[in-house]
Design an enzyme around this catalytic site. Structure first.
Site, PDB file in Angstrom:
ATOM      1  N   ARG A  97       0.878  -1.183   0.000  1.00  0.00           N
ATOM      2  CA  ARG A  97       0.000   0.000   0.000  1.00  0.00           C
ATOM      3  C   ARG A  97       0.902   1.216   0.000  1.00  0.00           C
ATOM      4  O   ARG A  97       1.697   1.408   0.937  1.00  0.00           O
ATOM      5  CB  ARG A  97      -0.915   0.001   1.224  1.00  0.00           C
ATOM      6  CG  ARG A  97      -1.596   1.335   1.447  1.00  0.00           C
ATOM      7  CD  ARG A  97      -2.699   1.287   2.443  1.00  0.00           C
ATOM      8  NE  ARG A  97      -3.849   0.607   1.893  1.00  0.00           N
ATOM      9  CZ  ARG A  97      -5.078   0.648   2.408  1.00  0.00           C
ATOM     10  NH1 ARG A  97      -5.316   1.353   3.499  1.00  0.00           N
ATOM     11  NH2 ARG A  97      -6.077  -0.006   1.854  1.00  0.00           N
TER      12      ARG A  97
ATOM     13  N   HIS B 248      -7.255   0.993  -6.491  1.00  0.00           N
ATOM     14  CA  HIS B 248      -7.429   0.106  -5.328  1.00  0.00           C
ATOM     15  C   HIS B 248      -8.000  -1.216  -5.856  1.00  0.00           C
ATOM     16  O   HIS B 248      -9.142  -1.586  -5.558  1.00  0.00           O
ATOM     17  CB  HIS B 248      -8.357   0.775  -4.312  1.00  0.00           C
ATOM     18  CG  HIS B 248      -8.324   0.177  -2.946  1.00  0.00           C
ATOM     19  ND1 HIS B 248      -7.510  -0.894  -2.601  1.00  0.00           N
ATOM     20  CD2 HIS B 248      -9.017   0.495  -1.807  1.00  0.00           C
ATOM     21  CE1 HIS B 248      -7.712  -1.198  -1.331  1.00  0.00           C
ATOM     22  NE2 HIS B 248      -8.606  -0.380  -0.831  1.00  0.00           N
TER      23      HIS B 248
ATOM     24  N   GLN C 164      -9.683  -4.008  -3.623  1.00  0.00           N
ATOM     25  CA  GLN C 164     -11.021  -3.622  -3.158  1.00  0.00           C
ATOM     26  C   GLN C 164     -12.062  -3.909  -4.238  1.00  0.00           C
ATOM     27  O   GLN C 164     -13.176  -4.358  -3.953  1.00  0.00           O
ATOM     28  CB  GLN C 164     -11.031  -2.130  -2.793  1.00  0.00           C
ATOM     29  CG  GLN C 164     -12.364  -1.631  -2.298  1.00  0.00           C
ATOM     30  CD  GLN C 164     -12.732  -2.192  -0.938  1.00  0.00           C
ATOM     31  OE1 GLN C 164     -11.978  -2.060   0.000  1.00  0.00           O
ATOM     32  NE2 GLN C 164     -13.902  -2.808  -0.822  1.00  0.00           N
TER      33      GLN C 164
ATOM     34  N   ASP D  18     -17.103   7.020  -1.910  1.00  0.00           N
ATOM     35  CA  ASP D  18     -15.893   6.840  -1.102  1.00  0.00           C
ATOM     36  C   ASP D  18     -15.640   8.169  -0.404  1.00  0.00           C
ATOM     37  O   ASP D  18     -16.238   9.194  -0.764  1.00  0.00           O
ATOM     38  CB  ASP D  18     -14.715   6.449  -2.023  1.00  0.00           C
ATOM     39  CG  ASP D  18     -13.433   6.142  -1.249  1.00  0.00           C
ATOM     40  OD1 ASP D  18     -13.511   5.897  -0.029  1.00  0.00           O
ATOM     41  OD2 ASP D  18     -12.346   6.156  -1.869  1.00  0.00           O
TER      42      ASP D  18
ATOM     43  N   CYS E  90     -16.220   1.402   0.238  1.00  0.00           N
ATOM     44  CA  CYS E  90     -15.082   0.553   0.616  1.00  0.00           C
ATOM     45  C   CYS E  90     -14.725   0.678   2.090  1.00  0.00           C
ATOM     46  O   CYS E  90     -14.063  -0.200   2.634  1.00  0.00           O
ATOM     47  CB  CYS E  90     -13.875   0.869  -0.264  1.00  0.00           C
ATOM     48  SG  CYS E  90     -13.135   2.483   0.049  1.00  0.00           S
TER      49      CYS E  90
ATOM     50  N   ARG F 272     -13.229  -8.799   1.096  1.00  0.00           N
ATOM     51  CA  ARG F 272     -11.799  -8.547   0.880  1.00  0.00           C
ATOM     52  C   ARG F 272     -11.015  -9.836   1.133  1.00  0.00           C
ATOM     53  O   ARG F 272     -10.088 -10.181   0.402  1.00  0.00           O
ATOM     54  CB  ARG F 272     -11.294  -7.438   1.829  1.00  0.00           C
ATOM     55  CG  ARG F 272     -11.839  -6.053   1.546  1.00  0.00           C
ATOM     56  CD  ARG F 272     -11.330  -5.508   0.230  1.00  0.00           C
ATOM     57  NE  ARG F 272      -9.884  -5.403   0.159  1.00  0.00           N
ATOM     58  CZ  ARG F 272      -9.152  -4.389   0.635  1.00  0.00           C
ATOM     59  NH1 ARG F 272      -9.746  -3.372   1.190  1.00  0.00           N
ATOM     60  NH2 ARG F 272      -7.828  -4.391   0.522  1.00  0.00           N
TER      61      ARG F 272
HETATM   62  N1  NVA Z   1      -9.902   6.615  -1.339  1.00  0.00           N
HETATM   63  C1  NVA Z   1      -9.561   6.186   0.002  1.00  0.00           C
HETATM   64  C2  NVA Z   1      -9.726   4.715   0.136  1.00  0.00           C
HETATM   65  C3  NVA Z   1      -9.444   4.178   1.522  1.00  0.00           C
HETATM   66  C4  NVA Z   1      -9.570   2.698   1.597  1.00  0.00           C
HETATM   67  C5  NVA Z   1      -8.148   6.613   0.319  1.00  0.00           C
HETATM   68  O1  NVA Z   1      -7.270   6.472  -0.546  1.00  0.00           O
HETATM   69  O2  NVA Z   1      -7.909   7.087   1.428  1.00  0.00           O
HETATM   70  N1   CP Z   2     -11.169  -0.338   2.255  1.00  0.00           N
HETATM   71  C1   CP Z   2      -9.905  -0.356   2.717  1.00  0.00           C
HETATM   72  O1   CP Z   2      -8.922  -0.564   1.973  1.00  0.00           O
HETATM   73  O2   CP Z   2      -9.812  -0.165   4.053  1.00  0.00           O
HETATM   74  P1   CP Z   2      -8.477   0.042   4.908  1.00  0.00           P
HETATM   75  O3   CP Z   2      -7.926   1.386   4.568  1.00  0.00           O
HETATM   76  O4   CP Z   2      -8.928  -0.070   6.330  1.00  0.00           O
HETATM   77  O5   CP Z   2      -7.500  -1.055   4.527  1.00  0.00           O
END
Ligand code: NVA
Ligand code: CP
Length: 306
Positions: free
Chosen positions: A101, A128, A131, A224, A264, A292
């Protein structure tokens, strides 16, 4: 050649279907498939915070017979002190796969280039894709199919979730609509890539600025956070600009009467979605979060067979 999963269109439509089919099987029999027996280790690296991704990969790797090695970049040499490419050269001799990540998609590309074990995008600024496998699994469970369904994403159209919906939805043959203000439109390259995919799957990609038009007749409504990780400094401006895209009961009335609502998570109740919608009968967010686990187990199993 080693296969990686850096963005949703790394999978063809039939590969995506194979992984979703496998996820259904693994969900029915959680402990019956153990491709990581050894036990082999999978490195799961975080440059950003996480609850779902961390837990679902850790649990999934363990259920597949392996050992998850969770690494925070802050306590590692990655992120300033050592390149992604050098890190990959060290890890590939010891682990079966790498999940990362991170911020820039280019970092993932550097990590994967020439690397002999699968590299998986656990979320980047642009996409993502893990997801989306869970989201598609969830929609399929509730609707029986994906191709031909209309899915509308509302809010920050330039965020990783919106752009992954474009690519993964188009791959599945869905009609993907993204509604956002022009300042938060998906990137030109993401839209162009999704259009290429959609031309081969019978799906389509349409941009909207009007949220009501965008949800009209939709089978699935998705949003989101308006403030993705890394964008915290823009919070005030984003809340003002994106206010018209909040998913509330009134907006949901324009979608099909049985439309699903997905998010998500984590959610900012009262901002991108009201509590009434996310906690209401059309919401499938808890199935989505559980999926997931099953989707990523299927992804890992499939990647290790390539
Ligand atoms: N768009 C959000 C998704 C979190 C799972 C982010 O990148 O923070
Ligand atoms: N949806 C998702 O990726 O959640 P987290 O940021 O908690 O991993």
């Amino acid at each position: 050649m080693t296969r990686h999963f850096l963005r949703d269109d790394d999978l063809s439509q039939s590969e995506q279907t194979t992984i979703l089919d496998l996820a259904v099987e693994l969900k029915k029999d959680r402990f019956g498939t153990r491709p990581l027996t050894g036990p082999q280790t999978v490195a799961v690296i975080f440059d950003k915070s996480s609850t779902r991704t961390r837990v679902s990969f850790a649990v999934g790797i363990a259920e597949l017979g392996g050992i998850p090695l969770i690494i925070s970049t802050a306590n590692s040499q990655l992120g300033g002190k050592e390149t992604a490419a050098d890190t990959a050269r060290v890890l590939e001799r010891q682990v079966a796969a790498i999940v990362w990540r991170t911020f820039a998609q280019s970092g993932l590309e550097e990590m994967a280039f020439g690397t002999t074990v699968p590299v998986i995008n656990g979320l980047s600024d642009d996409f993502h894709p893990c997801q989306l496998l869970a989201d598609l699994l969830t929609i399929r469970e509730h609707r029986g199919n994906l191709a031909g369904l209309t899915v509308t994403f509302l809010g920050d159209g330039a965020c990783n979730m919106a752009q992954s919906y474009l690519l993964a939805g188009a791959t599945a043959g869905m009609h993907v609509r993204v509604a956002s203000p022009v300042e938060y439109a998906p990137s030109g390259p993401a839209v162009a890539a999704a259009e290429i995919v959609a031309a081969n799957t019978g799906g389509s990609v349409t941009r909207f600025t009007d949220p009501v038009e965008a949800v009209a007749g939709a089978d699935v409504v998705v949003t989101d956070t308006w403030v993705s990780m890394g964008k915290e400094g823009e919070k005030a401006e984003r809340i003002t600009t994106l206010g018209a895209y909040r998913v509330d009961t009134e907006l949901m009335r324009h979608a099909k009467s049985d439309a699903l609502f997905l998010h998500c998570l984590p959610a900012d109740r009262g901002y991108e979605v009201t509590a009434e919608v996310i906690d209401g009968p059309q919401s499938v967010v808890w199935d989505q979060a559980e999926n997931r686990l099953h989707a990523q187990k299927a992804l890992l199993t499939w990647l290790l067979q390539q």
